[in-house]
Design a protein around this motif. Structure first.
Motif, mmCIF file in Angstrom:
data_model
loop_
_atom_site.group_PDB
_atom_site.id
_atom_site.type_symbol
_atom_site.label_atom_id
_atom_site.label_comp_id
_atom_site.label_asym_id
_atom_site.label_seq_id
_atom_site.Cartn_x
_atom_site.Cartn_y
_atom_site.Cartn_z
ATOM 1 N N ALA D 80 9.124 10.700 10.394
ATOM 2 C CA ALA D 80 8.864 11.294 9.087
ATOM 3 C C ALA D 80 8.451 10.162 8.152
ATOM 4 C CB ALA D 80 10.117 11.993 8.566
ATOM 5 N N GLU D 81 7.787 10.518 7.056
ATOM 6 C CA GLU D 81 7.315 9.483 6.129
ATOM 7 C C GLU D 81 7.595 9.890 4.691
ATOM 8 O OE1 GLU D 81 3.249 8.206 6.652
ATOM 9 O OE2 GLU D 81 3.064 7.590 4.563
ATOM 10 N N THR D 82 7.919 8.904 3.870
ATOM 11 C CA THR D 82 8.038 9.108 2.430
ATOM 12 C C THR D 82 7.333 7.950 1.769
ATOM 13 O OG1 THR D 82 10.150 10.235 2.705
ATOM 14 C CG2 THR D 82 9.667 9.405 0.518
ATOM 15 N N ALA D 83 6.563 8.221 0.704
ATOM 16 C CA ALA D 83 5.813 7.124 0.079
ATOM 17 C C ALA D 83 5.971 7.163 -1.433
ATOM 18 C CB ALA D 83 4.343 7.177 0.467
ATOM 19 N N LEU D 84 6.011 5.951 -2.003
ATOM 20 C CA LEU D 84 6.103 5.743 -3.450
ATOM 21 C C LEU D 84 4.771 5.188 -3.932
ATOM 22 C CD1 LEU D 84 7.803 5.060 -6.132
ATOM 23 C CD2 LEU D 84 8.125 2.810 -5.072
ATOM 24 N N VAL D 85 4.231 5.763 -5.004
ATOM 25 C CA VAL D 85 2.986 5.221 -5.555
ATOM 26 C C VAL D 85 3.299 3.988 -6.398
ATOM 27 C CG1 VAL D 85 0.976 5.673 -7.008
ATOM 28 C CG2 VAL D 85 1.897 7.484 -5.548
ATOM 29 N N LEU D 86 2.674 2.858 -6.040
ATOM 30 C CA LEU D 86 2.889 1.604 -6.768
ATOM 31 C C LEU D 86 1.863 1.431 -7.883
ATOM 32 C CD1 LEU D 86 3.472 -0.825 -3.742
ATOM 33 C CD2 LEU D 86 5.212 0.252 -5.181
ATOM 34 N N GLU D 87 0.639 1.883 -7.619
ATOM 35 C CA GLU D 87 -0.438 1.718 -8.594
ATOM 36 C C GLU D 87 -1.448 2.837 -8.443
ATOM 37 O OE1 GLU D 87 -2.430 -2.120 -8.848
ATOM 38 O OE2 GLU D 87 -0.910 -2.908 -7.483
ATOM 39 N N GLY D 88 -2.087 3.193 -9.541
ATOM 40 C CA GLY D 88 -3.200 4.125 -9.496
ATOM 41 C C GLY D 88 -2.761 5.559 -9.299
ATOM 42 N N SER D 89 -3.725 6.366 -8.878
ATOM 43 C CA SER D 89 -3.504 7.793 -8.720
ATOM 44 C C SER D 89 -4.013 8.188 -7.332
ATOM 45 C CB SER D 89 -4.292 8.551 -9.795
ATOM 46 O OG SER D 89 -4.269 9.936 -9.556
ATOM 47 N N VAL D 90 -3.287 9.094 -6.669
ATOM 48 C CA VAL D 90 -3.694 9.453 -5.317
ATOM 49 C C VAL D 90 -3.341 10.920 -5.048
ATOM 50 C CG1 VAL D 90 -1.527 8.663 -4.275
ATOM 51 C CG2 VAL D 90 -3.613 8.702 -2.902
ATOM 52 N N TYR D 91 -4.240 11.597 -4.376
ATOM 53 C CA TYR D 91 -3.987 12.977 -3.946
ATOM 54 C C TYR D 91 -3.382 12.884 -2.548
ATOM 55 C CZ TYR D 91 -5.087 17.913 -2.842
ATOM 56 O OH TYR D 91 -5.021 19.242 -2.490
ATOM 57 N N PHE D 92 -2.117 13.330 -2.419
ATOM 58 C CA PHE D 92 -1.354 13.123 -1.192
ATOM 59 C C PHE D 92 -0.905 14.509 -0.713
ATOM 60 C CE2 PHE D 92 2.508 10.409 0.523
ATOM 61 C CZ PHE D 92 2.192 10.775 1.820
#
Lengths: 183, 183, 183, 183, 183, 183
Positions: D80-92
């Motif tokens: 499984a995966e979990t991600a934190l946005v560090l910079e910018g904008s992203v469609y996830f």
């Protein structure tokens, strides 16, 4: 029994199955009173050495406590523990996790069993006048052991971190620490 | 996604799959500086609340530390931890198990990552002049938390057990304990 | 301790954490000699009942054997076992898997420990003149128990299947079976 | 820490415990913007290399995406995966399994966290004008990676199988495939 | 696929990934009738040998039974089993654990599937007039096999222990045992 | 067998053990040719429904393929798979993970077995002139299924993301997508 020449599992080498004997599943002496007079805290822990337990997910130990001795607060990073009192009387307890820090404890006599959930801090205290002994069962082949006082004072934690941790001053920290470090 | 009406897994009720929405996998605000001035140790831990993580074996948190603040020595009974520094500088370390009690530690800056093996005691110390923040990943849905100082002093451990544990006297124990118990 | 109102884990209901008490982790009487005279094989097994062991992956039992009594060949479908002799003398062994069928066994005295790998057939035989007792640790909360003689003769296996299995005739099968079925 | 000379776990050799140092638990640079201009899809994934994470069941990575870049639809066979946005904008987003194929997605900003259940197909799309970066946590030491377009077009799947799969003709398949195969 | 030169997992050496070929995931001949006339019980079990199954937690076998033959009562210490009838007719059953010893069994025909929970004793009996064959799936790479009659009679269990176990006399035990021991 | 009134495990309610019957471990018809003419891809997958398999970590299915039909590239997020060919001929393969994307495949005949490691993309193609059928074993009670073409084209992925993913233009994406969306 999966054992191969030159194969190592969990860091232990496996015997040729044809060479395995009954003694590979046997340990003697878990009933023997052990001298604990030379130990720092007055307790002694004897691991039950059984090669055939490799990969079976268990570890066992006999623990002796002189009168007045303690097995100080500690935990096993990878195991739950259950212990049977073999001799004497012992005050056995554990503390639940943050933020409750609730004490669950009993004075145990011979034939009593007490259980500690995985990873929680627990302790033994022989508050009787005779030696006490327990037989401990751990739910991992490699349970690990962390003594809280040693983890805090015997290593190289900075003094000011310890003072903040204990909500006290460096002088008090140093006075305790002196006893954990050989001069 | 296996979710059923009226089924509960790990104590959490499962939603009807048809009712699950993107927000069940989302959390906002892990970049927000948090006020820690009212906290005892000057740190704050914010759990990342994501319902869809149920059964996935992970937990995440943001930790803030004021300048000079500590996240005092603690451990997670059921998880390993890895943390990324988001802001500031922090002294991060853990102590290996008995009998080595060896300190593994580094002063970390933004973008540094540090790992703590399952169940070992670790700590954070913001020894800089700016606020520090980390993003922590834990390898269990239910890692648990034990603060060593609280486990020793905030609960109902007998004073004489504590004095023996710390190789000190009851007076010293009482002086520390006073700060862990509301009057 | 993760316990919730109305949550059931492994078929056991979980208590409100605020209502958990020390006795939930305690069991008394594992040192008490038990009367086995009315038992078919002359052995008695007493499970150590500790509610707080739920989810901790362990089970414990005290086993008593009258002189001459056996705990007949059996296995636990979901556990390895290790046992400590508390009293008396006992011949304890297990047989390795097909095609070796090799016997690993020892006559054990008080304080001896013997281990049985996961799922293998094992037995106890008190070939002494005094009662014997053991403390058994099993590596599963739900180890299960299969007595080989019962599995073969007490259930509804067809006679001809049993005769073929034992490489014998139906008459011999029936003569044994008669003792396993109440008339 | 169980480490032995000459023992290998998960294909990694274990160090002598006495030789282990703090840097074995450390990684620097997860905050550094990475050049992605030479990458096929405009993304870059940097694995956090920490030897001490061996056996701890986790893996971490920093992912960079140029404006307009994608991390194309992919999955991790063992995590499984979990991600934190560090910079910018992203469609996830991720797509649920057959037969629903339901899209769960969000436009994420700095400080947002998004979770993907074990093994499901997910993607990243930087639809902003600035570089974007994420810190991803995976629930396995060996998560694996399968890019769906590569799995379909870069390998040696027969053309007619692909045409049937996409409910289209070989001409269309060939036109896409040409871009996945170096001439 | 995690495979390394000189790395061994579960006692099997791992191939260099670049040297792995399709045949490492392939086995032929599970449909071939096998001669069982020379076998003690008239059954034959052929393990499906697939190197690429290493670490995938499964094992497969084809079982042939001559008319009138049995696969005598046995169990797998570390696996549940499910089997599909490929040819013929077979009486397939298992016995639940102590103290119920309840028989769950069916006469199966081609295309029928029957399941046995982890570790329970089960058997096959071809009570038809044509050869029978099954394809068995086991939920472990290393399921193990214990034949109950062999475990009791082929090894070195003491005669008096066996007599007590079967609630019979040594004469009956010896008459059965004679067939399990080569003269 | 641990079954309780009103207890649900994995979303399935458990029967009273006294009410469990042999049919709870039985499934018939895995040898029956199934009509696949009305199916989109010409394949049909029939899950083997056996209540008694609950908690045993396995799932089984019969798969039928008409001549020329495919089971298009797919994967199981939580299982490895092994399949036996029951009838006909089938081209069976899987693709290794990024960046190799290497095809491992064989044309299989009746009696051949092929294995797919956990989570990797695989496919079936009946390139013969007779119907083909397989018996598939999956190493999870809840393996899940993702069809790659559906995951990409049947859901709500943005067109421009898909075009970038396939290294093509929106027109080509739309021409494929039209076939995956009912008008």
């Amino acid at each position: 029994m999966y054992m191969y020449y030159a194969v190592r599992v969990n860091g232990l080498s496996c015997k040729d199955p044809a060479a395995v004997v009954s003694d590979d599943f046997f340990f003697a002496g878990a009933d023997k009173l052990r001298d604990t007079t030379s130990e720092r805290y007055g307790y002694s822990a004897l691991t039950v050495q059984i090669p055939g337990l490799n990969t079976q997910g268990q570890r066992y130990a006999r623990v002796d406590l002189a009168p007045g001795a303690i097995f100080p607060p500690h935990y096993h990073p990878r195991a739950a523990e259950t212990a049977l009192v073999l001799e004497g009387s012992v005050y056995f307890g554990f503390v639940s996790s943050y933020p409750d820090n609730k004490l669950f404890a009993k004075v145990l006599s011979k034939g009593d069993v007490f259980a500690v959930p995985q990873g929680l801090m627990h302790f033994l205290y022989n508050n009787g006048t005779a030696p006490a002994a327990l037989y401990a069962s751990l739910s991992s082949q490699n349970p690990g052991l962390v003594l809280l006082a040693d983890a805090l004072f015997a290593g190289a934690l900075p003094d000011d971190l310890l003072a903040k941790t204990l909500l006290t001053d460096k002088h008090t920290v140093d006075s305790i620490r002196a006893n954990f470090r050989p001069s």
